[in-house]
Motif scaffolding. Structure first.
Motif, PDB file in Angstrom:
ATOM      1  N   GLU A 346       0.840  -1.206   0.000  1.00 21.53           N
ATOM      2  CA  GLU A 346       0.000   0.000   0.000  1.00 21.53           C
ATOM      3  C   GLU A 346       0.867   1.245   0.000  1.00 21.53           C
ATOM      4  OE1 GLU A 346      -2.306   0.661   3.552  1.00 21.53           O
ATOM      5  OE2 GLU A 346      -0.858  -0.446   4.798  1.00 21.53           O
ATOM      6  N   ILE A 347       0.209   2.357  -0.292  1.00 26.87           N
ATOM      7  CA  ILE A 347       0.884   3.657  -0.234  1.00 26.87           C
ATOM      8  C   ILE A 347       0.161   4.519   0.783  1.00 26.87           C
ATOM      9  CG2 ILE A 347      -0.458   4.532  -2.210  1.00 26.87           C
ATOM     10  CD1 ILE A 347       2.091   6.163  -2.968  1.00 26.87           C
ATOM     11  N   ILE A 348       0.903   5.133   1.683  1.00 24.60           N
ATOM     12  CA  ILE A 348       0.328   5.946   2.760  1.00 24.60           C
ATOM     13  C   ILE A 348       0.934   7.341   2.687  1.00 24.60           C
ATOM     14  CG2 ILE A 348       0.027   6.188   5.253  1.00 24.60           C
ATOM     15  CD1 ILE A 348       0.626   3.113   5.393  1.00 24.60           C
ATOM     16  N   TYR A 349       0.091   8.352   2.641  1.00 23.39           N
ATOM     17  CA  TYR A 349       0.558   9.742   2.636  1.00 23.39           C
ATOM     18  C   TYR A 349       0.497  10.280   4.063  1.00 23.39           C
ATOM     19  CZ  TYR A 349       0.140   9.417  -2.409  1.00 23.39           C
ATOM     20  OH  TYR A 349       0.290   9.031  -3.734  1.00 23.39           O
ATOM     21  N   ASN A 351       0.649  13.113   6.072  1.00 24.09           N
ATOM     22  CA  ASN A 351       0.571  14.573   5.930  1.00 24.09           C
ATOM     23  C   ASN A 351       1.218  15.303   7.100  1.00 24.09           C
ATOM     24  OD1 ASN A 351      -0.804  14.467   3.456  1.00 24.09           O
ATOM     25  ND2 ASN A 351      -2.754  14.122   4.499  1.00 24.09           N
ATOM     26  N   ASN A 352       1.217  14.677   8.274  1.00 23.58           N
ATOM     27  CA  ASN A 352       1.798  15.333   9.451  1.00 23.58           C
ATOM     28  C   ASN A 352       3.302  15.526   9.293  1.00 23.58           C
ATOM     29  OD1 ASN A 352      -0.658  15.478  10.823  1.00 23.58           O
ATOM     30  ND2 ASN A 352      -0.435  13.405  11.653  1.00 23.58           N
ATOM     31  N   ASN A 353       3.972  14.471   8.821  1.00 21.28           N
ATOM     32  CA  ASN A 353       5.434  14.536   8.639  1.00 21.28           C
ATOM     33  C   ASN A 353       5.841  14.849   7.207  1.00 21.28           C
ATOM     34  OD1 ASN A 353       6.177  13.851  11.357  1.00 21.28           O
ATOM     35  ND2 ASN A 353       5.490  11.762  10.930  1.00 21.28           N
ATOM     36  N   LYS A 354       4.847  14.948   6.325  1.00 21.02           N
ATOM     37  CA  LYS A 354       5.073  15.242   4.906  1.00 21.02           C
ATOM     38  C   LYS A 354       5.898  14.160   4.212  1.00 21.02           C
ATOM     39  CE  LYS A 354       4.681  20.249   5.499  1.00 21.02           C
ATOM     40  NZ  LYS A 354       5.330  21.574   5.354  1.00 21.02           N
TER      41      LYS A 354
END
Length: 457
Positions: A346-349, A351-354
């Motif tokens: 899977e791919i996980i974005y 956003n907190n750590n960019k």
């Protein structure tokens, strides 16, 4: 330079060796004498292909096409004659050496035809450099981007930037002459507002140039991570070659390994590096040092770790080794060995750590399609667009200098309220900007640029 341009120049415009066609290019006032000497004619019809015999010491040596471009309607802005004959290097050399018997004609220096075109204002310096970019382009996107540079897409942005700067300079000079017409407090706020807008516009141009450099040089992806995390295996998988040695012994990769591949016609350099860890092995330490030097010139950083690694240990690695690069280089975390943790690809974005996290198994070839899709959509696509132009480091250096002058000028204006100092800063900005297009140039700069061209261009 004026003295040099009194000479008519001649060179082959096609590569050395045998071929079906060989082209000789002549530029300058003596080109008309070549028509009389080689073609035994007084004149040629301009911009018309004439099939004629070519003479060598009064004997026909070949038959070919002659093209005549009288000044100023030519590539260089001078009289140009092009002779297209059979591509035999001996034949071309005989004709060139015979033409050199005409007084006032010499062999062209590398890039001298393009240099004369620039000096005769046929195009600016960035458009001249685009010619070299087209010749050396190593991908479809690089060719179209070089054409965008030649067609003036970058020049248009620079003209817009120049117009804004000139208007600001006029406004500053006018206030110095006629300061009684407007309150300083109103003028002060107006100038600061315009400088802020200029900084935003300049930032967008710098981003364009950085993307243009990537297109010209190719996208660099560096693989880093702890030993045995799968960097070398990933390198072999992406490039579809057995480039990196793969073993279970920590520290196997001690030197930088490179491989160039093409994805969607875009050149990508994949770089495998030494595993980062605390070690007393001097050779391994040197390899790790090289890794961090290489990161500085890379566009994307793939941090390859084992999927078992906790977030706490991951953050330790990032803080210890990568804290100096986080702001400048996007980090993609590759969690390998999901076949051991029984996780799904899977791919996980994050956003907190960019960060972007991609879970794969190189051994079982799971999630590889997700990774390649990410490279195509999130790396290649955002670095290529129809309006992009190729760029050079000198553009970037000048634009960053302009940005620095603007920041310094703005801060000094805030602290001193001195219009005179700000006006001087804008003069420096104007000079730096003109150096990009060649409106202001040094002979050393021109020689450095055009010496990299081939002789016949």
């Amino acid at each position: 330079m004026e003295k040099q341009q009194k000479y008519t120049i001649i060179a082959k415009a096609t590569p050395s060796g045998q071929g079906s066609i060989g082209v000789i290019r002549i530029s300058g006032d003596k080109a008309i004498d070549v028509i009389k000497y080689i073609l035994k004619l007084k004149y040629l019809k301009p911009r018309y292909a004439s099939y004629l015999p070519f003479f060598y010491k009064n004997k026909i040596i070949d038959k070919g096409i002659a093209l005549w471009f009288p000044k100023p309607n030519s590539f260089t802005g001078e009289d140009i004659l092009e002779l297209q004959c059979h591509g035999n290097s001996i034949l071309l050399d005989l004709l060139i050496n015979d033409i050199l018997n005409i007084s006032g004609i010499r062999i062209a220096s590398p890039g001298e035809f393009s240099k004369r075109a620039f000096l005769n204002k046929k195009f600016d310096l960035t458009q001249a450099e685009a010619i070299s970019d087209i010749i050396s382009a190593n991908s479809k996107s690089a060719i179209f981007s070089a054409m965008n540079l030649m067609n003036g897409k970058f020049s248009f942005l620079l003209k817009k930037l120049t117009k804004i700067i000139i208007n600001l300079r006029v406004q500053l000079e006018s206030f110095l002459e006629f300061d009684y017409k407007i309150k300083f407090s109103i003028f002060f706020k107006e100038i600061l507002k315009k400088i802020e807008k200029l900084l935003i516009f300049l930032t967008s141009i710098i981003k364009y140039v950085e993307d243009g450099i990537r297109i010209k040089e190719g996208i660099k992806i560096i693989l880093i991570g702890p030993p045995n995390s799968g960097k070398s295996s990933l390198m072999n998988l992406i490039t579809n070659k057995n480039i990196s040695i793969v073993t279970n012994i920590p520290g196997t990769t001690r030197d930088i390994l490179h491989e160039n591949i093409y994805i969607n016609s875009v050149p990508i350099e994949i770089i495998d590096t030494a595993g980062i860890r605390d070690t007393s092995n001097q050779i391994e330490i040197l390899g790790i040092k090289k890794t961090f030097e290489k990161i500085k010139s890379s566009n994307y950083l793939f941090l390859v770790i084992e999927d078992q690694m906790s977030k706490k240990n991951l953050n330790k690695i990032i803080k210890k080794y990568l804290k100096n690069f986080i702001k400048n280089i996007p980090i993609i975390i590759i969690r390998n060995k999901i076949d051991i943790t029984n996780n799904i690809p899977e791919i996980i974005y994050d956003n907190n750590n960019k960060y972007t996290v991609i879970k794969i198994s190189i051994k079982k070839k799971k999630g590889i399609s997700i990774l390649m899709d990410f490279i195509k959509k999130k790396i290649i696509n955002i670095n290529t667009n129809e309006d992009q132009f190729t760029a050079r480091e000198r553009y970037l250096n000048s634009l960053k200098s302009i940005y620095k002058y603007l920041i310094i000028g703005k801060n000094n204006f805030l602290n001193t309220n001195s219009i005179e100092f700000l006006s001087e800063d804008f003069k420096l900005i104007q000079k730096e900007l003109d150096s990009i297009t060649g409106k202001f140039y040094s002979e050393d700069l021109l020689n450095n640029i055009f010496s990299q061209f081939c002789v016949g261009k």
